[in-house]
Write a protein that holds these residues in place. Sequence first.
Motif, PDB file in Angstrom:
ATOM      1  N   UNK A 106      11.949   2.922  -3.240  1.00  0.00           N
ATOM      2  CA  UNK A 106      12.991   3.574  -3.855  1.00  0.00           C
ATOM      3  C   UNK A 106      12.922   5.038  -4.441  1.00  0.00           C
ATOM      4  N   UNK A 107      11.856   5.807  -3.919  1.00  0.00           N
ATOM      5  CA  UNK A 107      11.681   7.281  -4.445  1.00  0.00           C
ATOM      6  C   UNK A 107      12.266   7.919  -3.285  1.00  0.00           C
ATOM      7  N   UNK A 108      12.684   9.149  -3.706  1.00  0.00           N
ATOM      8  CA  UNK A 108      13.062  10.342  -2.948  1.00  0.00           C
ATOM      9  C   UNK A 108      12.264  10.207  -1.636  1.00  0.00           C
ATOM     10  N   UNK A 140       3.737   5.874  -5.479  1.00  0.00           N
ATOM     11  CA  UNK A 140       3.951   5.846  -7.040  1.00  0.00           C
ATOM     12  C   UNK A 140       2.682   6.563  -7.472  1.00  0.00           C
ATOM     13  N   UNK A 141       1.725   7.211  -6.775  1.00  0.00           N
ATOM     14  CA  UNK A 141       0.672   8.067  -7.307  1.00  0.00           C
ATOM     15  C   UNK A 141       0.663   9.238  -7.907  1.00  0.00           C
ATOM     16  N   UNK A 157       0.793  -1.368  -0.047  1.00  0.00           N
ATOM     17  CA  UNK A 157       0.011  -0.084  -0.011  1.00  0.00           C
ATOM     18  C   UNK A 157       0.647   1.227  -0.017  1.00  0.00           C
ATOM     19  N   UNK A 158       2.116   1.254   0.670  1.00  0.00           N
ATOM     20  CA  UNK A 158       2.789   2.353   0.662  1.00  0.00           C
ATOM     21  C   UNK A 158       3.538   2.574  -0.771  1.00  0.00           C
ATOM     22  N   UNK A 159       3.803   1.345  -1.295  1.00  0.00           N
ATOM     23  CA  UNK A 159       4.403   1.652  -2.667  1.00  0.00           C
ATOM     24  C   UNK A 159       3.167   2.216  -3.737  1.00  0.00           C
TER      25      UNK A 159
END
Length: 498
Positions: free
Chosen positions: A211-213, A178-179, A172-174
């Motif tokens: 793997x996002x900032x 990524x939205x 869910x966090x991912x």
Amino acid sequence: MKAVNSRASTVGRNPFIHELKFTMTEKIKIFLMSVTVFPVRLLLVSSLMFLAWPFAFIASMGRSDYIMEPQSWWRRFVDVCLRALMRALWFCVGFHWIKVKGERAKPSEVPILTMAPHSSYFDAIPVTMNMCSIVTKLESRSIPVWGTLISYIRPVFVFRSDQASRRKTVEEIKRRANSGGEWPQIMIFPEGTCTNRSGLILYKAGAFIPGLPVQPVVLRYPNKLDTITWTWQGPGAFKLLWLTLCQLHNPMEIEYLPIYTPSKEEKENPVLFASNVRKLMAKALELPLIDLSFDDREISLSHGPLSIHDDSSLLQFHQLVCRLGLRAERTDSLLQDQVQRARDLQGERVNLQEVSTFLNLSITHTLTEVHSLFDQRGDGLIDIRLFVIALSTVHRPSQAMETLKLAFKMFESEDNGYVLEEDLAAILEIMLGVRELDLSGLFSALSGPETAKITYAELHHFIEQHPHFVQDYLDFENHPRNFSQTKNCNGLSHSKED
């Protein structure tokens, strides 16, 4: 187990313990505030909380947990009202002004904010200031009034004891991250639990798996008397609320650090990503790194007559077995089977391949490290019974007597249930995390030094009668027994030379 010198940091002050000590002046001030300001503040805080509840309840109705609907004008109005009400609430608590450094990035730039150190329910202040989402335990939803306010900010709920729930939380966090900024930013406390802010414990990888900032956010409470910290051992939630409401002013600082963009290697390795962000935040806070995790808290807080004396080797062992997938929730169902199979070996020492077969695991670097911890002679062979005892100790630190009973089942003679002195020494060395254990004081107190064996019932009874069993009857490295207090079963004092 072998002594451990490879830990990255030394644990000084236990991060899961908070002690409050008051001067006479502080006691007088708290008394005066308790009969004057405290009742007024409590009434105002309660009123604002109940006033905020219907706004949050109405705005939460009809919303999907998986789709972010466009904000209508009335929901935006409710959002503004809730922010104002919550800021007024914190003002009444004593957070009159909150110092903010740096600038919060936009959701489209950074979907995840990592906050530390996590030390109190007052850490909710920056959450309510921005109405960001959070990751919180599922039980929070059922808290009267406050649970509705939590639900309003569309949190990601996790049921800690359920591995499937943990995986769903990460997914869910991912999904939200990524939205492209469609969902509110998620404020995550990567430590996963409250500490006393004496250092930063190990971060969980959940916030870093996408793997996002991320934007690190550090919190400070520069108050002279720490009535803020709410951790595993110390004042309870209501006592801390009372003491905090009795302070004239409660300072707080929120600092938004620069955005941290992961490298290619960090994107592929969330643990490395988490570790590097943790180091950055520790530097900003001028705090040490503490190589303990949420899962280690019970080991570091063990108590009772057989509490862990030196947890360094057991903590390392615990981290290794967790990496092997041997977590606490799976252990109880496996221990009894392992005990029986270990007993059947009758003390036969086994090599790495046999350990792999015993645990039904492939040979990996981690398993090799675990094996080496018990390879005292350096010949590649270990007593698997000691591994089982260590596993029970780290996964059930509050049930030391159950671990002791389990150990006796593996070591006792089939004829009479006795365990030899040298075997008991090996058992207790593992359970207490000590070395070079001498049991002469114990056996002298029981029935004379010539006795070199004992049953579980005898030892259990003796420990029940002597709450300071370890201090008074055991000798081990860097811990001489207190001879002056040692007595035999008839109450007569003796010394080691007797």
